[in-house]
Design a protein around this motif. Structure first.
Motif, PDB file in Angstrom:
ATOM      1  N   MET A 193      42.367 -23.883 -40.560  1.00 17.22           N
ATOM      2  CA  MET A 193      42.438 -24.786 -39.336  1.00 17.22           C
ATOM      3  C   MET A 193      43.899 -24.807 -38.601  1.00 17.22           C
ATOM      4  SD  MET A 193      40.066 -28.067 -40.375  1.00 17.22           S
ATOM      5  CE  MET A 193      40.724 -28.235 -42.112  1.00 17.22           C
ATOM      6  N   ASP A 194      44.745 -24.702 -39.649  1.00  9.91           N
ATOM      7  CA  ASP A 194      46.086 -24.632 -39.204  1.00  9.91           C
ATOM      8  C   ASP A 194      46.547 -23.334 -38.521  1.00  9.91           C
ATOM      9  OD1 ASP A 194      46.705 -26.932 -40.005  1.00  9.91           O
ATOM     10  OD2 ASP A 194      47.677 -26.211 -41.972  1.00  9.91           O
ATOM     11  N   GLU A 195      45.924 -22.252 -38.989  1.00 10.29           N
ATOM     12  CA  GLU A 195      45.982 -20.693 -38.315  1.00 10.29           C
ATOM     13  C   GLU A 195      45.410 -20.941 -36.800  1.00 10.29           C
ATOM     14  OE1 GLU A 195      45.350 -16.919 -36.423  1.00 10.29           O
ATOM     15  OE2 GLU A 195      43.893 -18.331 -37.475  1.00 10.29           O
ATOM     16  N   LYS A 196      44.332 -21.399 -36.808  1.00 15.37           N
ATOM     17  CA  LYS A 196      43.477 -21.302 -35.338  1.00 15.37           C
ATOM     18  C   LYS A 196      44.322 -22.384 -34.462  1.00 15.37           C
ATOM     19  CE  LYS A 196      38.993 -22.101 -33.480  1.00 15.37           C
ATOM     20  NZ  LYS A 196      37.683 -22.390 -33.412  1.00 15.37           N
ATOM     21  N   ALA A 197      44.804 -23.777 -34.921  1.00 10.29           N
ATOM     22  CA  ALA A 197      45.611 -24.552 -34.032  1.00 10.29           C
ATOM     23  C   ALA A 197      47.083 -23.842 -33.559  1.00 10.29           C
ATOM     24  CB  ALA A 197      46.147 -25.693 -34.782  1.00 10.29           C
ATOM     25  N   SER A 198      47.381 -22.909 -34.294  1.00 12.82           N
ATOM     26  CA  SER A 198      48.756 -22.191 -34.202  1.00 12.82           C
ATOM     27  C   SER A 198      48.676 -21.110 -32.864  1.00 12.82           C
ATOM     28  CB  SER A 198      49.428 -21.460 -35.183  1.00 12.82           C
ATOM     29  OG  SER A 198      48.638 -20.344 -35.756  1.00 12.82           O
ATOM     30  N   ARG A 199      47.546 -20.770 -32.535  1.00 13.78           N
ATOM     31  CA  ARG A 199      47.198 -19.434 -31.792  1.00 13.78           C
ATOM     32  C   ARG A 199      47.617 -19.972 -30.297  1.00 13.78           C
ATOM     33  NH1 ARG A 199      41.038 -17.470 -33.476  1.00 13.78           N
ATOM     34  NH2 ARG A 199      41.568 -17.457 -35.596  1.00 13.78           N
ATOM     35  N   LYS A 200      48.004 -19.097 -29.400  1.00 13.41           N
ATOM     36  CA  LYS A 200      48.487 -19.190 -28.225  1.00 13.41           C
ATOM     37  C   LYS A 200      47.160 -19.371 -27.251  1.00 13.41           C
ATOM     38  CE  LYS A 200      52.687 -16.529 -28.174  1.00 13.41           C
ATOM     39  NZ  LYS A 200      53.335 -15.379 -27.639  1.00 13.41           N
ATOM     40  N   LYS A 201      47.232 -20.529 -26.619  1.00 10.67           N
ATOM     41  CA  LYS A 201      46.017 -20.848 -25.841  1.00 10.67           C
ATOM     42  C   LYS A 201      45.935 -19.827 -24.637  1.00 10.67           C
ATOM     43  CE  LYS A 201      45.403 -24.677 -27.919  1.00 10.67           C
ATOM     44  NZ  LYS A 201      44.198 -24.779 -29.005  1.00 10.67           N
TER      45      LYS A 201
ATOM     46  N   ARG B  24      47.867 -11.439 -43.097  1.00 11.79           N
ATOM     47  CA  ARG B  24      48.761 -12.372 -42.473  1.00 11.79           C
ATOM     48  C   ARG B  24      48.276 -13.811 -42.829  1.00 11.79           C
ATOM     49  NH1 ARG B  24      49.694 -15.819 -38.623  1.00 11.79           N
ATOM     50  NH2 ARG B  24      47.655 -15.028 -37.516  1.00 11.79           N
ATOM     51  N   ARG B  25      47.005 -13.810 -42.693  1.00  8.74           N
ATOM     52  CA  ARG B  25      46.287 -15.206 -42.777  1.00  8.74           C
ATOM     53  C   ARG B  25      46.278 -15.765 -44.447  1.00  8.74           C
ATOM     54  NH1 ARG B  25      41.590 -14.847 -38.430  1.00  8.74           N
ATOM     55  NH2 ARG B  25      42.953 -13.938 -36.843  1.00  8.74           N
ATOM     56  N   PHE B  26      46.591 -14.996 -45.507  1.00  3.77           N
ATOM     57  CA  PHE B  26      46.462 -15.276 -46.812  1.00  3.77           C
ATOM     58  C   PHE B  26      47.442 -16.413 -46.792  1.00  3.77           C
ATOM     59  CE2 PHE B  26      44.457 -11.221 -47.830  1.00  3.77           C
ATOM     60  CZ  PHE B  26      43.362 -11.881 -48.323  1.00  3.77           C
ATOM     61  N   GLY B  27      46.939 -17.673 -47.634  1.00  6.48           N
ATOM     62  CA  GLY B  27      47.864 -18.533 -48.061  1.00  6.48           C
ATOM     63  C   GLY B  27      47.930 -19.738 -46.636  1.00  6.48           C
ATOM     64  N   ILE B  28      47.337 -19.247 -45.694  1.00  2.54           N
ATOM     65  CA  ILE B  28      47.395 -20.368 -44.373  1.00  2.54           C
ATOM     66  C   ILE B  28      46.032 -20.904 -44.325  1.00  2.54           C
ATOM     67  CG2 ILE B  28      47.782 -20.255 -42.001  1.00  2.54           C
ATOM     68  CD1 ILE B  28      49.380 -17.752 -42.028  1.00  2.54           C
ATOM     69  N   SER B  29      46.011 -22.301 -44.092  1.00  2.00           N
ATOM     70  CA  SER B  29      44.782 -22.916 -43.740  1.00  2.00           C
ATOM     71  C   SER B  29      44.117 -22.226 -42.685  1.00  2.00           C
ATOM     72  CB  SER B  29      45.122 -24.384 -43.600  1.00  2.00           C
ATOM     73  OG  SER B  29      43.878 -24.891 -42.873  1.00  2.00           O
TER      74      SER B  29
END
Length: 236
Positions: free
Chosen positions: A228-236, A221-226
């Motif tokens: 940093m963007d992926e980490k920032a999109s995670r639920k806190k 799922r993470r292919f093609g996703i930055s």
């Protein structure tokens, strides 16, 4: 399968894309879903294909016996259909399956157990080798089998029986040893420590009831996703 057929861009059924030969047959390459190993090649006709789609178990047409047959009907070595694909010319099918037991009548895992040797002769094994990435799936499958079968003197069973505190301690220990190995410049030792960490992480996943496939799917799922963007999109 019906849902996939109805979603065809051209609105045609899957069977309508298949070009059966003059004898009403088409070859089927059978590939193991988890590993990508080619298990066998057989032939199917419309009747066998209909049985495959209706039951979810691979059915073929025997050219020698002139009869429809279900793989595993006598041996128990079945092939559960997971996906069916057709090539660009419509004259070859690719069946993605979950096999139960070996697929070759000789007892080999794959019918393609013979290979050309370096000297031009023939060498035999159990089938085409796994790609490197597939080794993880194989290891995870062994861990699952150890939990189910509980063989004596099994390290995996001892870890699972000890529970999460012991498993977590081993993961932490192996992570520390890998961290120490990384800057040392010894590639073989670093690979050894990384393998230890991955193995114990897989044991932890088994204990938690999280299949390795879920991890692979998340990485896909993470292919093609930055990152940093992926980490920032995670639920806190």
């Amino acid at each position: 399968m019906a849902a996939a057929e109805s979603e065809s861009p051209a609105g045609a059924s899957f069977a309508g894309t298949i070009n059966f030969d003059a004898d009403g047959l088409v070859p089927v390459i059978v590939q193991e879903r988890a590993t990508g190993m080619v298990r066998m090649l057989a032939w199917t006709n419309r009747a066998a294909l209909e049985q495959t789609l209706a039951t979810g178990q691979m059915h073929f047409w025997s050219r020698s016996r002139q009869a429809l047959w279900r793989k595993g009907e006598t041996s128990g070595n079945t092939l559960a259909l997971r996906a069916l694909r057709v090539d660009c010319d419509g004259d070859v099918l690719l069946a993605i399956v979950d096999p139960e037991g070996p697929s070759c009548h000789t007892g080999a895992t794959s019918c393609f157990f013979r290979a050309r040797a370096d000297d031009g002769g023939v060498t035999s094994d159990d089938g085409p080798p796994d790609p490197p990435a597939v080794i993880l799936a194989r290891v995870a499958a062994v861990i699952t089998r150890r939990r189910r079968e509980r063989p004596e003197k099994s390290y995996v069973v001892s870890l699972l029986d000890a529970g999460f505190p012991r498993i977590a301690a081993k993961i932490s220990e192996e992570a520390r040893e890998l961290n120490e190995a990384l800057p040392a410049g010894d590639a073989a030792h670093t690979a050894h420590e990384a393998a230890d960490l991955i193995f114990h992480a897989l044991v932890g996943l088994e204990a938690a009831g999280v299949p390795a496939d879920a991890v692979f799917a998340e990485l896909g799922r993470r292919f093609g996703i930055s990152g940093m963007d992926e980490k920032a999109s995670r639920k806190k």
